[in-house]
Each structure stands twice: as C-alpha cells, then as structure tokens.
Design a protein around this motif. Sequence first.
Motif, PDB file in Angstrom:
ATOM      1  N   GLY A  17       0.826  -1.201   0.000  1.00  0.00           N
ATOM      2  CA  GLY A  17       0.000   0.000   0.000  1.00  0.00           C
ATOM      3  C   GLY A  17       0.859   1.249   0.000  1.00  0.00           C
ATOM      4  N   GLY A  18       0.230   2.373  -0.187  1.00  0.00           N
ATOM      5  CA  GLY A  18       0.955   3.637  -0.185  1.00  0.00           C
ATOM      6  C   GLY A  18       1.726   3.834  -1.475  1.00  0.00           C
ATOM      7  N   ALA A  19       2.529   4.870  -1.490  1.00  0.00           N
ATOM      8  CA  ALA A  19       3.308   5.192  -2.679  1.00  0.00           C
ATOM      9  C   ALA A  19       4.716   5.574  -2.257  1.00  0.00           C
ATOM     10  N   VAL A  20       5.686   5.186  -3.037  1.00  0.00           N
ATOM     11  CA  VAL A  20       7.079   5.516  -2.763  1.00  0.00           C
ATOM     12  C   VAL A  20       7.378   6.876  -3.376  1.00  0.00           C
ATOM     13  N   LEU A  21       7.910   7.772  -2.571  1.00  0.00           N
ATOM     14  CA  LEU A  21       8.321   9.076  -3.078  1.00  0.00           C
ATOM     15  C   LEU A  21       9.791   8.984  -3.428  1.00  0.00           C
ATOM     16  N   ARG A  22      10.117   9.196  -4.670  1.00  0.00           N
ATOM     17  CA  ARG A  22      11.498   9.110  -5.115  1.00  0.00           C
ATOM     18  C   ARG A  22      12.018  10.489  -5.462  1.00  0.00           C
ATOM     19  N   GLY A  23      13.327  10.637  -5.327  1.00  0.00           N
ATOM     20  CA  GLY A  23      13.956  11.878  -5.756  1.00  0.00           C
ATOM     21  C   GLY A  23      14.219  12.835  -4.605  1.00  0.00           C
ATOM     22  N   ASP A  24      14.737  13.989  -4.971  1.00  0.00           N
ATOM     23  CA  ASP A  24      15.067  14.995  -3.964  1.00  0.00           C
ATOM     24  C   ASP A  24      14.503  16.356  -4.356  1.00  0.00           C
ATOM     25  N   SER A  25      13.368  16.337  -5.033  1.00  0.00           N
ATOM     26  CA  SER A  25      12.745  17.589  -5.462  1.00  0.00           C
ATOM     27  C   SER A  25      12.152  18.314  -4.258  1.00  0.00           C
ATOM     28  N   PRO A  26      11.908  19.604  -4.371  1.00  0.00           N
ATOM     29  CA  PRO A  26      11.261  20.350  -3.282  1.00  0.00           C
ATOM     30  C   PRO A  26       9.905  19.755  -2.900  1.00  0.00           C
ATOM     31  N   ASP A  27       9.153  19.237  -3.875  1.00  0.00           N
ATOM     32  CA  ASP A  27       7.853  18.638  -3.571  1.00  0.00           C
ATOM     33  C   ASP A  27       8.003  17.426  -2.666  1.00  0.00           C
ATOM     34  N   VAL A  28       8.968  16.571  -2.959  1.00  0.00           N
ATOM     35  CA  VAL A  28       9.211  15.392  -2.125  1.00  0.00           C
ATOM     36  C   VAL A  28       9.648  15.834  -0.727  1.00  0.00           C
ATOM     37  N   ALA A  29      10.515  16.824  -0.641  1.00  0.00           N
ATOM     38  CA  ALA A  29      10.976  17.313   0.662  1.00  0.00           C
ATOM     39  C   ALA A  29       9.822  17.863   1.488  1.00  0.00           C
ATOM     40  N   VAL A  30       8.936  18.616   0.861  1.00  0.00           N
ATOM     41  CA  VAL A  30       7.785  19.188   1.575  1.00  0.00           C
ATOM     42  C   VAL A  30       6.863  18.082   2.077  1.00  0.00           C
ATOM     43  N   ARG A  31       6.614  17.080   1.244  1.00  0.00           N
ATOM     44  CA  ARG A  31       5.732  15.983   1.654  1.00  0.00           C
ATOM     45  C   ARG A  31       6.339  15.184   2.800  1.00  0.00           C
ATOM     46  N   CYS A  32       7.647  14.920   2.734  1.00  0.00           N
ATOM     47  CA  CYS A  32       8.321  14.199   3.820  1.00  0.00           C
ATOM     48  C   CYS A  32       8.315  15.026   5.102  1.00  0.00           C
ATOM     49  N   ALA A  33       8.542  16.324   4.976  1.00  0.00           N
ATOM     50  CA  ALA A  33       8.535  17.207   6.143  1.00  0.00           C
ATOM     51  C   ALA A  33       7.156  17.235   6.796  1.00  0.00           C
ATOM     52  N   ALA A  34       6.109  17.200   6.002  1.00  0.00           N
ATOM     53  CA  ALA A  34       4.753  17.198   6.550  1.00  0.00           C
ATOM     54  C   ALA A  34       4.490  15.933   7.357  1.00  0.00           C
ATOM     55  N   VAL A  35       4.929  14.790   6.837  1.00  0.00           N
ATOM     56  CA  VAL A  35       4.753  13.527   7.559  1.00  0.00           C
ATOM     57  C   VAL A  35       5.573  13.542   8.847  1.00  0.00           C
ATOM     58  N   PHE A  36       6.813  14.039   8.767  1.00  0.00           N
ATOM     59  CA  PHE A  36       7.668  14.107   9.949  1.00  0.00           C
ATOM     60  C   PHE A  36       7.051  15.022  11.008  1.00  0.00           C
ATOM     61  N   ALA A  37       6.517  16.173  10.585  1.00  0.00           N
ATOM     62  CA  ALA A  37       5.887  17.101  11.528  1.00  0.00           C
ATOM     63  C   ALA A  37       4.676  16.448  12.193  1.00  0.00           C
ATOM     64  N   TRP A  38       3.873  15.728  11.411  1.00  0.00           N
ATOM     65  CA  TRP A  38       2.727  15.025  11.980  1.00  0.00           C
ATOM     66  C   TRP A  38       3.187  14.000  13.009  1.00  0.00           C
ATOM     67  N   LEU A  39       4.225  13.232  12.673  1.00  0.00           N
ATOM     68  CA  LEU A  39       4.732  12.214  13.582  1.00  0.00           C
ATOM     69  C   LEU A  39       5.238  12.829  14.882  1.00  0.00           C
ATOM     70  N   MET A  40       5.991  13.907  14.780  1.00  0.00           N
ATOM     71  CA  MET A  40       6.517  14.562  15.982  1.00  0.00           C
ATOM     72  C   MET A  40       5.388  15.108  16.849  1.00  0.00           C
ATOM     73  N   THR A  41       4.329  15.621  16.226  1.00  0.00           N
ATOM     74  CA  THR A  41       3.167  16.104  16.975  1.00  0.00           C
ATOM     75  C   THR A  41       2.501  14.962  17.721  1.00  0.00           C
ATOM     76  N   GLU A  42       2.327  13.826  17.040  1.00  0.00           N
ATOM     77  CA  GLU A  42       1.713  12.661  17.670  1.00  0.00           C
ATOM     78  C   GLU A  42       2.554  12.132  18.839  1.00  0.00           C
ATOM     79  N   LEU A  43       3.873  12.224  18.711  1.00  0.00           N
ATOM     80  CA  LEU A  43       4.765  11.690  19.744  1.00  0.00           C
ATOM     81  C   LEU A  43       5.075  12.681  20.859  1.00  0.00           C
ATOM     82  N   ALA A  44       4.619  13.914  20.721  1.00  0.00           N
ATOM     83  CA  ALA A  44       4.971  14.965  21.691  1.00  0.00           C
ATOM     84  C   ALA A  44       4.567  14.607  23.117  1.00  0.00           C
TER      85      ALA A  44
END
Length: 72
Positions: A17-44
Amino acid sequence: MSVVGSLAVHAEESRPGGAVLRGDSPDVAVRCAAVFAWLMTELAEVDVAADPPVSGDAVCAQAAERLRRANA
C-alpha cells in the motif's frame, strides 16, 4: 544506512500500500517534512524514560562482573 554518492540513504521495511516518493525535489521534501511534523506532533505527549548513557568502561566492568559471578 548506506552511503550512495553524496547521499546517506536509510530505508525502512517495505509495506504493501501507499506510494514511494522518489527523488530529492522540493515537492518530495515538503511531503516528507509534513509527515515528519505530523509524527513529531503525535509523539509529543509520549513520555519514555531513556536509559542513561553507558561508557565503554562501564560496559567492560559490567561484563567482568557477570563473568566473575558465572565462574564463582
């Protein structure tokens, strides 16, 4: 972790399931940062007691003590 050229690459277990984000484009970085921010909020609110750091000398002393007890 592996080093590939100038990149440090870390991969988790592949899950269906899900989708693999490949590359190092700004779009990929923003999407990864959003997931990381969500995770850190959940773990706070998670409170986990960390083990105190152990020096190499302490590890050797613990191993020596275990060996002494095992041979006693």
